[in-house]
Design an enzyme around this catalytic site. Sequence first.
Site, mmCIF file in Angstrom:
data_model
loop_
_atom_site.group_PDB
_atom_site.id
_atom_site.type_symbol
_atom_site.label_atom_id
_atom_site.label_comp_id
_atom_site.label_asym_id
_atom_site.label_seq_id
_atom_site.Cartn_x
_atom_site.Cartn_y
_atom_site.Cartn_z
ATOM 1 N N ASP A 252 0.959 2.773 5.154
ATOM 2 C CA ASP A 252 -0.196 1.909 5.408
ATOM 3 C C ASP A 252 0.243 0.476 5.687
ATOM 4 O O ASP A 252 1.301 0.038 5.241
ATOM 5 C CB ASP A 252 -1.157 1.916 4.205
ATOM 6 C CG ASP A 252 -0.473 1.487 2.915
ATOM 7 O OD1 ASP A 252 0.662 1.937 2.682
ATOM 8 O OD2 ASP A 252 -1.062 0.698 2.154
ATOM 9 N N GLU A 253 -0.592 -0.209 6.419
ATOM 10 C CA GLU A 253 -0.506 -1.668 6.594
ATOM 11 C C GLU A 253 0.907 -2.158 6.885
ATOM 12 O O GLU A 253 1.325 -3.180 6.336
ATOM 13 C CB GLU A 253 -1.024 -2.371 5.325
ATOM 14 C CG GLU A 253 -2.441 -2.011 4.973
ATOM 15 C CD GLU A 253 -2.855 -2.553 3.607
ATOM 16 O OE1 GLU A 253 -4.000 -3.003 3.504
ATOM 17 O OE2 GLU A 253 -2.067 -2.522 2.650
#
Length: 488
Positions: free
Chosen positions: A303-304
């Site tokens: 993620d991210e």
Amino acid sequence: MNTVIPKPVAVSAAGGIFTITAATQIYVAPETDPLIAIGHYLAERLRPATGYALPVLAANAAPPAGQIYLTTVGSDPALGDEGYQLTIAPDGVRIAAAGPAGLFYGVQTLRQLLPPSIEQSTKQAGPWTLPTGTIRDTPRFEWRGAMLDVARHFFGVADVKRYIDLLAFYKLNRLHLHLSDDQGWRIAINAWPNLATYGGSTEVGGGAGGYYTQEEYADIVAYAQQRYIMIIPEIDLPGHTNAALASYAELNCDDVAPPLYTGIEVGFSSLCPDKAITYTFVDDVIRELAALTPGPYLHIGGDEAVATKPDDYVRFIERFQAIVQSHGKRMIGWEEASRTTLLPSSVVQFWHNPLVGQAVRQGAKVIMSPASRTYLDMKYDSSSPLGQNWAGYVDMQTSYAWDPATLVPDVPEDDILGVEAPIWSETLETMRDVEYMAFPRLLSCAEIGWSPMSGRSWDEYRLRLGTHGPRLAALGVNFYRAETIPWR
Ligand code: TNX
């Protein structure tokens, strides 16, 4: 009988009572280790408040009248791995299931049908009555999960076990542990010892942090297994890696280790894509984690990764996927991994972006964790003293009144493994904080994961949830007394 969460599939009340007394015994058949263990688990739950002996015995023929009987003998295969049928009559209680997991869930339903004071840890008055009738129950989804972020703030073995006990009470069967992030590395890795000893030495706010030794971690896995909960370890890669980068200078592209980080920003760290040692590191970590994991899944985060170039990100995830596969496991990644070439055995975890449709088209399955519905670290409303609000406020009705199968257009029910409620711990320092945010919203996720849509409504649920106030209180849970719920 209408107080159980998650709501059972079929309930028929008969209007009488069965009473557990000092003479009650628990019989299991056949006499296998898992069934004996479930008998003892039930007895241990009931002994403190009742003060009764509740011996656990193997039943050779049919058990004597007046007893509690747990059995897989001759039971209906249509109940599947996790279903059960609970029959309560004035002269005995019977839980029948095709396998031990179903019996375990029947036991949770039995606990919830007793007076709430059954959950107290000291002797109470009773009487210990159960309503007579029949419940036949099977889950909607195989994945009914919770995630605990032990990286931003560390939670020790006792805290994790307490959370596991509470998950089991609501028939949740997956606990995803977010074991690494910028602020901390929480699992000992023998090949890279500094990850835990240095990378785990602090947490958000600068506190002492901590980590699990491999023995402690194995103890958590076994404890969860005894409660029919699979532990899914997550090492977040290639972003969210400051704690690792701080622990080993050679993992950084410039060979300079950054300082440890105790803030709450995201998206500033990345592994170095062009160094061979990056993949040696990931392979070592995944190998040791795979050896600690009886279940089929390893979560690699993903993620991210805003500090990783998009094409490097794709290369990273595809390589991590191959590494996970080489250690005999299936990769789970957060939704961003949908942009890469996925194996059909891989799983993506939706949190806010419909791009998971790209994963479904490759044959991958989806875990639904919509931040705006299931994130337990979102504030309930503007007055919540803890939590964040980047995905909005998640009040009780918002957490309950939705259907995973209609949330994302390209992701129909057949492609959904199930649901999971993550709790991120940037603002949560203690288990009391975690409980305040998780309870009662975690029960919404438990019901969405288990119960069919038909027959579910917010108006009925809030009344049923109200009856769990004294039950959660008896368990010592620091739950949020939402004003929309008529707490008993
Ligand atoms: C987003 S959702 C994150 C986490 C934060 C969380 C805070 C997701 C996959 N990543 O890094 O802890 O928001 O709510």
